[in-house]
Scaffold this motif. Structure first.
Motif, PDB file in Angstrom:
ATOM      1  N   PHE A  43      34.567  52.246  36.664  1.00 40.18           N
ATOM      2  CA  PHE A  43      35.077  53.448  37.341  1.00 40.18           C
ATOM      3  C   PHE A  43      35.251  53.162  38.832  1.00 40.18           C
ATOM      4  CE2 PHE A  43      32.662  54.951  33.632  1.00 40.18           C
ATOM      5  CZ  PHE A  43      33.703  55.549  32.940  1.00 40.18           C
ATOM      6  N   GLY A  44      36.487  52.956  39.214  1.00 38.25           N
ATOM      7  CA  GLY A  44      36.824  52.605  40.590  1.00 38.25           C
ATOM      8  C   GLY A  44      37.615  51.323  40.643  1.00 38.25           C
ATOM      9  N   ASN A  45      37.194  50.322  39.852  1.00 40.10           N
ATOM     10  CA  ASN A  45      37.895  49.040  39.837  1.00 40.10           C
ATOM     11  C   ASN A  45      38.914  48.966  38.711  1.00 40.10           C
ATOM     12  OD1 ASN A  45      36.082  48.562  41.850  1.00 40.10           O
ATOM     13  ND2 ASN A  45      35.067  46.833  40.868  1.00 40.10           N
ATOM     14  N   SER A  46      38.492  49.327  37.490  1.00 41.49           N
ATOM     15  CA  SER A  46      39.416  49.304  36.349  1.00 41.49           C
ATOM     16  C   SER A  46      40.133  50.645  36.235  1.00 41.49           C
ATOM     17  CB  SER A  46      38.658  48.975  35.063  1.00 41.49           C
ATOM     18  OG  SER A  46      39.535  49.001  33.960  1.00 41.49           O
ATOM     19  N   ALA A  47      39.399  51.719  35.978  1.00 39.70           N
ATOM     20  CA  ALA A  47      39.972  53.071  36.019  1.00 39.70           C
ATOM     21  C   ALA A  47      39.797  53.587  37.442  1.00 39.70           C
ATOM     22  CB  ALA A  47      39.277  53.982  35.015  1.00 39.70           C
ATOM     23  N   SER A  48      40.858  53.549  38.223  1.00 39.93           N
ATOM     24  CA  SER A  48      40.775  53.859  39.658  1.00 39.93           C
ATOM     25  C   SER A  48      41.354  55.226  39.955  1.00 39.93           C
ATOM     26  CB  SER A  48      41.543  52.807  40.469  1.00 39.93           C
ATOM     27  OG  SER A  48      41.142  51.500  40.134  1.00 39.93           O
ATOM     28  N   GLU A  49      40.846  55.830  41.027  1.00 38.34           N
ATOM     29  CA  GLU A  49      41.432  57.077  41.502  1.00 38.34           C
ATOM     30  C   GLU A  49      42.862  56.811  41.979  1.00 38.34           C
ATOM     31  OE1 GLU A  49      39.085  55.329  45.009  1.00 38.34           O
ATOM     32  OE2 GLU A  49      38.969  55.419  42.819  1.00 38.34           O
TER      33      GLU A  49
ATOM     34  N   ARG B 173      41.586  55.240  28.093  1.00 39.26           N
ATOM     35  CA  ARG B 173      42.946  55.697  28.392  1.00 39.26           C
ATOM     36  C   ARG B 173      43.414  55.238  29.772  1.00 39.26           C
ATOM     37  NH1 ARG B 173      43.995  61.720  26.619  1.00 39.26           N
ATOM     38  NH2 ARG B 173      43.372  60.657  24.696  1.00 39.26           N
ATOM     39  N   TYR B 174      42.511  55.130  30.726  1.00 38.58           N
ATOM     40  CA  TYR B 174      42.917  54.833  32.099  1.00 38.58           C
ATOM     41  C   TYR B 174      42.391  53.489  32.620  1.00 38.58           C
ATOM     42  CZ  TYR B 174      44.723  59.531  32.144  1.00 38.58           C
ATOM     43  OH  TYR B 174      45.448  60.656  31.852  1.00 38.58           O
TER      44      TYR B 174
ATOM     45  N   SER C 253      44.233  51.069  35.218  1.00 36.35           N
ATOM     46  CA  SER C 253      45.273  52.004  35.632  1.00 36.35           C
ATOM     47  C   SER C 253      44.672  52.961  36.647  1.00 36.35           C
ATOM     48  CB  SER C 253      45.808  52.744  34.390  1.00 36.35           C
ATOM     49  OG  SER C 253      46.866  53.599  34.734  1.00 36.35           O
ATOM     50  N   ASN C 254      45.324  54.114  36.823  1.00 32.57           N
ATOM     51  CA  ASN C 254      44.869  55.103  37.798  1.00 32.57           C
ATOM     52  C   ASN C 254      44.863  56.489  37.176  1.00 32.57           C
ATOM     53  OD1 ASN C 254      46.398  52.868  39.519  1.00 32.57           O
ATOM     54  ND2 ASN C 254      44.874  53.827  40.840  1.00 32.57           N
ATOM     55  N   ALA C 255      44.000  57.349  37.698  1.00 31.17           N
ATOM     56  CA  ALA C 255      43.896  58.709  37.181  1.00 31.17           C
ATOM     57  C   ALA C 255      43.677  59.690  38.323  1.00 31.17           C
ATOM     58  CB  ALA C 255      42.744  58.809  36.172  1.00 31.17           C
ATOM     59  N   ARG C 256      44.037  60.938  38.069  1.00 30.42           N
ATOM     60  CA  ARG C 256      43.746  62.053  38.956  1.00 30.42           C
ATOM     61  C   ARG C 256      42.652  62.902  38.335  1.00 30.42           C
ATOM     62  NH1 ARG C 256      47.413  63.857  42.764  1.00 30.42           N
ATOM     63  NH2 ARG C 256      45.559  65.071  43.330  1.00 30.42           N
TER      64      ARG C 256
END
Length: 522
Positions: free
Chosen positions: A300-306, A405-406, A409-412
């Protein structure tokens, strides 16, 4: 401002200035890969660097934009081995795409430049007096010395090729490709990562390290003077990683190295090579909780990033939550309660100083101000409350579904809420609104009385916002067993009647401190 023109390409200043105003409307490019060649020496802090950047250029884009601080002086830029015009102004490089190349395609940009970094790469001495070189990129300081798109949404693979005096070892993201001795007394070290990451966690560390393998996937990189203590301190890191894999899923990178560093943060979650401030690595100092936090960032932050800076809680809140859960599951509930009390005090001190701020902060003055007790501790508290709200099994499914899913990638924030509603089958808009957008916490006053084997509870919310809460109430039953009941508070004032209660029992609401705020007996 620096303007360079090659191959008789003429660009008027009026065109360039009008371009600055219209750049936001241009199609968006996509950086695929960075290759950084870095030359370091003991005689000077002056760098002579080269960057090869692979970019997907959409049709219609005639200018490519990169971030690079102006103190780094560009010698020349080539695109597909052809010199091109560029403007370096206000820490941004604008590269003109020649007319014959203005088609949708992948191109390689080669940039040769030099300079002394004022930030982003920390060239200093460690606490033992040895010269060291460490990247320190968060949030957008990579561009202080590297040409990048310095934003978490623009992820790419990268490689560092570092020439340094032979007494130094070099650590970076990903896999070690080669180490080559040079006749000059230098050596050339090549690292490359195959997974896309944002520039904030692209990293390079150069120091007189000693190393020790912790397991097949992890190595400790430590200053020789603290090596023995450091190896002991990082001894549990593989088991911490295994714990997090059980909670989230497969580890997203090829290695998980732990590196002593001379940098500003206590820990920095650089992808696959975490940096720990030298003050944290010492004999007898347990750092498992910090290791858990930084390892959780790998997911969380590196793989699934904001996708945007103001959603940094998707990184820091998650890492803090898993840090807390590691403490609970490893050291017990009492240890979590101690940590929770410190966390609560930290949040309260911050909210006393900034009473109107919330987890999602859109009116920030600096990116560093987004790192605070709300994006870390209060967001982690909210995730604990969410698990309580939807149940442990559904929460575990939510975490794994969201990450799968993310990943890479990136997510909001809206994306996480959507997955939470999908998994739980509930409308959670109100739940997230009251924690992400409302300042402060709950303030519930209550009293009770017993009547004919029934417990009558009266509650009143004193806050301006009326919270929606599911509150645990441990009740001593008539047979002296304890049963945890749950009441759902949705109104400012509300009463509840619970059957079969022991008239001599005390009443404590929210005994596990799930909800941030206070429950006060009147």
């Amino acid at each position: 401002m620096t303007i360079m023109i090659y191959n008789r390409i003429a660009i008027s200043l009026s065109f360039l200035f009008s371009f600055f105003q219209t750049f936001a409307q241009l199609p968006q490019m996509d950086v695929k890969h960075y290759r950084f060649e870095v030359k370091l020496s003991n005689e000077s802090n002056l760098l002579h660097n080269r960057a090869a950047i692979t970019v997907d250029v959409p049709e219609g884009m005639d200018t490519i934009r990169l971030d690079l601080a102006n103190q780094m002086i560009i010698k020349k830029i080539e695109m597909e081995k052809r010199p091109v015009a560029f403007v370096h102004r206000e820490d941004v490089v604008y590269i003109v795409v020649p007319r014959g190349m203005a088609l949708a395609r992948t191109v390689e940009i080669d940039i040769q430049y030099r300079g002394v970094p004022r930030d982003g790469l920390v060239i200093s001495e460690n606490k033992y007096g040895d010269r060291t070189f460490f990247t320190d990129h968060w949030p957008n300081r990579a561009s202080q010395w590297l040409p990048v798109v310095d934003h978490p949404s623009e992820k790419a693979t990268c490689e560092f090729i570092v020439e340094a005096p032979e007494e130094y070892s070099v650590i970076s993201n990903g896999d070690l490709i080669s180490v080559q001795a040079m006749v000059t007394g230098y050596k050339r070290t090549h690292w490359k990562i195959q997974q896309p990451i944002p520039p904030k966690v692209m990293a390079m560390g150069v120091a007189p390290f000693e190393t020790q393998a912790l397991d097949s996937a992890s190595t400790a990189w430590l200053y020789r003077q603290t090596a023995e203590a450091g190896y002991t301190g990082f001894g549990d890191a593989p088991s911490v990683l295994a714990y997090l894999e059980g909670q989230i899923g497969a580890y997203p990178f090829d290695k998980a190295d732990h590196v002593e560093s001379t940098t500003r943060f206590g820990g920095m979650e650089n992808a696959s090579c975490i940096f720990y401030n030298e003050k944290e690595v010492r004999l007898g100092h347990g750092i498992n909780a910090l290791v858990a936090h930084e390892l959780a960032h790998q997911w969380f932050g590196n793989s699934a990033s904001e996708a945007v800076w103001e959603d940094v809680w998707l990184s820091e809140g998650f890492a803090t939550y898993f840090q807390f859960m590691y403490i609970k599951d490893t050291y017990g509930l009492d240890s979590l309660k101690k940590v929770s009390l410190k966390s609560e005090n930290k949040i309260q001190r911050y909210e006393d100083k900034y009473p109107g701020r919330t987890i999602i902060q859109t009116n920030y003055s600096t990116l560093n101000s987004l790192l605070n007790a709300l994006s870390y501790d209060k967001a982690a508290w909210m995730l604990r409350a969410l698990k309580h709200w939807i149940g442990e099994q559904q929460f575990a499914q939510l975490i794994q579904t969201y990450y799968a899913r993310y990943s890479y990638s990136n997510a909001r924030t809206e994306d996480f809420i959507s997955v939470a509603e999908e998994v739980s089958g509930e409308d959670l808009g109100g739940f997230f609104y009251q924690w992400l957008r409302i300042p402060g916490g709950v303030d519930v006053r209550y009293n009770w009385k017993y009547r004919r084997g029934k417990l009558e509870l009266n509650l009143e919310q004193k806050t301006k916002h009326v919270y929606h809460l599911k509150i645990d109430v441990p009740v001593v039953m008539s047979n002296n067993t304890i049963e945890v009941r749950q009441i759902e508070l949705t109104e400012r004032s509300q009463s509840f009647v619970l059957d079969h209660a022991n008239v001599e029992s005390n009443v404590v609401l929210d005994p596990l401190n799930i909800w941030y705020g206070s429950f006060t007996k009147e």
